[in-house]
Motif scaffolding. Structure first.
Motif, PDB file in Angstrom:
ATOM      1  N   VAL A 106       0.886  -1.157   0.000  1.00 45.02           N
ATOM      2  CA  VAL A 106       0.000   0.000   0.000  1.00 45.02           C
ATOM      3  C   VAL A 106       0.926   1.209   0.000  1.00 45.02           C
ATOM      4  O   VAL A 106       1.811   1.301   0.867  1.00 45.02           O
ATOM      5  N   PRO A 107       0.771   2.118  -0.975  1.00 47.93           N
ATOM      6  CA  PRO A 107       1.693   3.260  -1.040  1.00 47.93           C
ATOM      7  C   PRO A 107       1.798   3.993   0.295  1.00 47.93           C
ATOM      8  O   PRO A 107       0.806   4.272   0.960  1.00 47.93           O
ATOM      9  N   GLY A 108       3.037   4.269   0.694  1.00 40.23           N
ATOM     10  CA  GLY A 108       3.297   4.980   1.932  1.00 40.23           C
ATOM     11  C   GLY A 108       3.282   4.122   3.181  1.00 40.23           C
ATOM     12  O   GLY A 108       3.480   4.632   4.285  1.00 40.23           O
ATOM     13  N   ARG A 109       3.051   2.823   3.049  1.00 43.42           N
ATOM     14  CA  ARG A 109       2.998   1.927   4.211  1.00 43.42           C
ATOM     15  C   ARG A 109       4.153   0.949   4.173  1.00 43.42           C
ATOM     16  O   ARG A 109       4.535   0.448   3.112  1.00 43.42           O
ATOM     17  N   THR A 133      11.214 -23.460  18.802  1.00 43.01           N
ATOM     18  CA  THR A 133      10.564 -23.275  17.506  1.00 43.01           C
ATOM     19  C   THR A 133      10.748 -21.830  17.056  1.00 43.01           C
ATOM     20  O   THR A 133      10.436 -20.900  17.792  1.00 43.01           O
ATOM     21  N   PHE A 134      11.288 -21.675  15.847  1.00 41.83           N
ATOM     22  CA  PHE A 134      11.389 -20.347  15.249  1.00 41.83           C
ATOM     23  C   PHE A 134      10.070 -20.025  14.566  1.00 41.83           C
ATOM     24  O   PHE A 134       9.455 -20.888  13.932  1.00 41.83           O
ATOM     25  N   ARG A 135       9.648 -18.776  14.690  1.00 44.16           N
ATOM     26  CA  ARG A 135       8.447 -18.288  14.002  1.00 44.16           C
ATOM     27  C   ARG A 135       8.818 -16.986  13.311  1.00 44.16           C
ATOM     28  O   ARG A 135       9.325 -16.062  13.947  1.00 44.16           O
ATOM     29  N   ILE A 136       8.582 -16.945  12.014  1.00 48.32           N
ATOM     30  CA  ILE A 136       8.800 -15.730  11.244  1.00 48.32           C
ATOM     31  C   ILE A 136       7.434 -15.197  10.846  1.00 48.32           C
ATOM     32  O   ILE A 136       6.578 -15.959  10.387  1.00 48.32           O
ATOM     33  N   GLU A 137       7.201 -13.917  11.079  1.00 50.25           N
ATOM     34  CA  GLU A 137       5.934 -13.270  10.725  1.00 50.25           C
ATOM     35  C   GLU A 137       6.234 -12.066   9.857  1.00 50.25           C
ATOM     36  O   GLU A 137       7.104 -11.258  10.187  1.00 50.25           O
ATOM     37  N   VAL A 138       5.508 -11.938   8.753  1.00 47.86           N
ATOM     38  CA  VAL A 138       5.619 -10.772   7.888  1.00 47.86           C
ATOM     39  C   VAL A 138       4.221 -10.166   7.796  1.00 47.86           C
ATOM     40  O   VAL A 138       3.280 -10.827   7.362  1.00 47.86           O
ATOM     41  N   THR A 139       4.101  -8.919   8.240  1.00 47.52           N
ATOM     42  CA  THR A 139       2.817  -8.242   8.308  1.00 47.52           C
ATOM     43  C   THR A 139       2.799  -7.094   7.308  1.00 47.52           C
ATOM     44  O   THR A 139       3.719  -6.273   7.287  1.00 47.52           O
ATOM     45  N   ASP A 140       1.758  -7.049   6.480  1.00 49.54           N
ATOM     46  CA  ASP A 140       1.576  -5.926   5.562  1.00 49.54           C
ATOM     47  C   ASP A 140       0.238  -5.267   5.861  1.00 49.54           C
ATOM     48  O   ASP A 140      -0.504  -5.717   6.728  1.00 49.54           O
ATOM     49  N   THR A 141      -0.072  -4.201   5.142  1.00 47.81           N
ATOM     50  CA  THR A 141      -1.277  -3.423   5.448  1.00 47.81           C
ATOM     51  C   THR A 141      -2.412  -3.644   4.452  1.00 47.81           C
ATOM     52  O   THR A 141      -3.389  -2.919   4.473  1.00 47.81           O
ATOM     53  N   ARG A 142      -2.298  -4.651   3.632  1.00 48.35           N
ATOM     54  CA  ARG A 142      -3.342  -4.909   2.634  1.00 48.35           C
ATOM     55  C   ARG A 142      -4.178  -6.108   3.062  1.00 48.35           C
ATOM     56  O   ARG A 142      -3.702  -7.240   3.078  1.00 48.35           O
ATOM     57  N   THR A 143      -5.434  -5.860   3.377  1.00 47.08           N
ATOM     58  CA  THR A 143      -6.318  -6.904   3.882  1.00 47.08           C
ATOM     59  C   THR A 143      -6.928  -7.743   2.770  1.00 47.08           C
ATOM     60  O   THR A 143      -7.055  -8.956   2.890  1.00 47.08           O
ATOM     61  N   GLU A 144      -7.298  -7.101   1.656  1.00 43.89           N
ATOM     62  CA  GLU A 144      -8.089  -7.789   0.633  1.00 43.89           C
ATOM     63  C   GLU A 144      -7.317  -8.820  -0.183  1.00 43.89           C
ATOM     64  O   GLU A 144      -7.905  -9.696  -0.791  1.00 43.89           O
ATOM     65  N   LYS A 145      -6.009  -8.756  -0.201  1.00 43.73           N
ATOM     66  CA  LYS A 145      -5.219  -9.735  -0.965  1.00 43.73           C
ATOM     67  C   LYS A 145      -4.683 -10.796  -0.021  1.00 43.73           C
ATOM     68  O   LYS A 145      -3.640 -10.634   0.590  1.00 43.73           O
ATOM     69  N   GLN A 146      -5.399 -11.899   0.113  1.00 42.85           N
ATOM     70  CA  GLN A 146      -5.015 -13.004   0.996  1.00 42.85           C
ATOM     71  C   GLN A 146      -4.369 -14.119   0.183  1.00 42.85           C
ATOM     72  O   GLN A 146      -4.876 -14.470  -0.886  1.00 42.85           O
ATOM     73  N   PRO A 147      -3.273 -14.694   0.656  1.00 43.58           N
ATOM     74  CA  PRO A 147      -2.703 -15.845  -0.045  1.00 43.58           C
ATOM     75  C   PRO A 147      -3.626 -17.047   0.111  1.00 43.58           C
ATOM     76  O   PRO A 147      -4.370 -17.141   1.087  1.00 43.58           O
ATOM     77  N   PRO A 148      -3.599 -17.956  -0.855  1.00 45.99           N
ATOM     78  CA  PRO A 148      -4.446 -19.147  -0.747  1.00 45.99           C
ATOM     79  C   PRO A 148      -3.993 -20.041   0.403  1.00 45.99           C
ATOM     80  O   PRO A 148      -2.807 -20.114   0.708  1.00 45.99           O
ATOM     81  N   ILE A 149      -4.944 -20.714   1.031  1.00 43.33           N
ATOM     82  CA  ILE A 149      -4.627 -21.625   2.128  1.00 43.33           C
ATOM     83  C   ILE A 149      -3.750 -22.770   1.629  1.00 43.33           C
ATOM     84  O   ILE A 149      -2.801 -23.181   2.273  1.00 43.33           O
ATOM     85  N   THR A 150      -4.083 -23.307   0.470  1.00 38.95           N
ATOM     86  CA  THR A 150      -3.279 -24.354  -0.153  1.00 38.95           C
ATOM     87  C   THR A 150      -2.684 -23.772  -1.431  1.00 38.95           C
ATOM     88  O   THR A 150      -3.429 -23.397  -2.331  1.00 38.95           O
ATOM     89  N   PRO A 151      -1.360 -23.637  -1.488  1.00 42.66           N
ATOM     90  CA  PRO A 151      -0.757 -23.057  -2.690  1.00 42.66           C
ATOM     91  C   PRO A 151      -1.092 -23.885  -3.929  1.00 42.66           C
ATOM     92  O   PRO A 151      -0.972 -25.113  -3.902  1.00 42.66           O
ATOM     93  N   GLY A 153       0.717 -20.088   7.874  1.00 39.11           N
ATOM     94  CA  GLY A 153      -0.665 -19.652   7.736  1.00 39.11           C
ATOM     95  C   GLY A 153      -0.763 -18.146   7.624  1.00 39.11           C
ATOM     96  O   GLY A 153       0.238 -17.437   7.536  1.00 39.11           O
ATOM     97  N   VAL A 154      -2.009 -17.685   7.648  1.00 39.94           N
ATOM     98  CA  VAL A 154      -2.316 -16.269   7.521  1.00 39.94           C
ATOM     99  C   VAL A 154      -3.268 -15.910   8.644  1.00 39.94           C
ATOM    100  O   VAL A 154      -4.200 -16.659   8.934  1.00 39.94           O
ATOM    101  N   SER A 155      -3.042 -14.771   9.283  1.00 36.89           N
ATOM    102  CA  SER A 155      -3.957 -14.296  10.313  1.00 36.89           C
ATOM    103  C   SER A 155      -4.168 -12.799  10.126  1.00 36.89           C
ATOM    104  O   SER A 155      -3.310 -12.114   9.565  1.00 36.89           O
ATOM    105  N   PRO A 156      -5.304 -12.287  10.579  1.00 40.56           N
ATOM    106  CA  PRO A 156      -5.539 -10.846  10.446  1.00 40.56           C
ATOM    107  C   PRO A 156      -4.559 -10.062  11.313  1.00 40.56           C
ATOM    108  O   PRO A 156      -4.126 -10.537  12.361  1.00 40.56           O
ATOM    109  N   ARG A 157      -4.227  -8.897  10.851  1.00 38.67           N
ATOM    110  CA  ARG A 157      -3.365  -8.009  11.635  1.00 38.67           C
ATOM    111  C   ARG A 157      -4.119  -7.605  12.895  1.00 38.67           C
ATOM    112  O   ARG A 157      -5.297  -7.287  12.844  1.00 38.67           O
TER     113      ARG A 157
END
Length: 196
Positions: A75-78, A90-108, A132-136
């Protein structure tokens, strides 16, 4: 309406991370490369050298998730946010962006063999024990996460079951997100920040 607290009256406790790295990055290809390099460098600082299987796997997962945040979550500016934690081996890597409407598929989906993209989440699914994917939590957006144990139960990390070699070879051959060299590491740079 039922209460959110459990029957015994105690709220569940989340384990405190043993190690944690958190940073925001610009939503650009350069930001994605920097995130990948800093995650790899942090893992090395935490006792998992650059060439160790856990460092290589988490660096590649980070590269894919940050590339997707730039390509599909921009999202421009974010900025996007990266968090690496170690909790209970257990290592956990999380990448959070600000775009809600574009969700990756549950099964690639299976990629088209002629396509130059679309293999990132397949690679994440092959390398991570869970993802997985979770809401911000605090604002619009989403968090894509992946988990990888330091040592899988019953066998060392180097003996993980992987997809057929031809599939993995194809994934690795096309896994250069944003045109970056996945083999470069912070120690490859000169003291001026330029590569030879």
């Amino acid at each position: 309406m039922k209460s959110a607290s459990p029957p015994n009256g105690h709220m569940p406790q989340h384990p405190v991370p043993e190690r944690e790295f958190t940073m925001r990055f610009t939503s650009t290809p350069r930001g994605a490369r920097l995130a990948r390099r800093l995650v790899s460098h942090r893992l090395d600082d935490w006792g998992h050298p650059y060439t160790s299987p856990i460092n290589e796997a988490l660096t590649l997962i980070t590269a894919e998730l940050t590339a997707n945040a730039v390509r599909h979550g921009h999202v421009p500016g974010r900025d996007f946010h990266v968090q690496l934690t170690l909790v209970e081996d257990t290592f956990r890597i999380e990448v959070t962006d600000t775009r809600t409407e574009k969700q990756p598929p549950i099964t690639p989906p299976a990629p088209d063999s002629l396509s130059e993209s679309g293999r990132g989440l397949l690679l994440v699914a092959a390398l991570a024990d869970d993802w997985g994917v979770s809401p911000r939590r605090t604002a619009p957006g989403k968090t894509v996460w992946a988990e990888l144990p330091v040592r899988p139960k019953g066998h060392p990390l180097t003996h993980r079951v992987a997809p057929e070699p031809t599939e993995l070879d194809l994934l690795l051959a096309t896994a250069s997100p944003l045109g970056d060299d996945l083999g470069s590491r912070p120690e490859d740079a000169t003291h001026e920040g330029r590569r030879p």
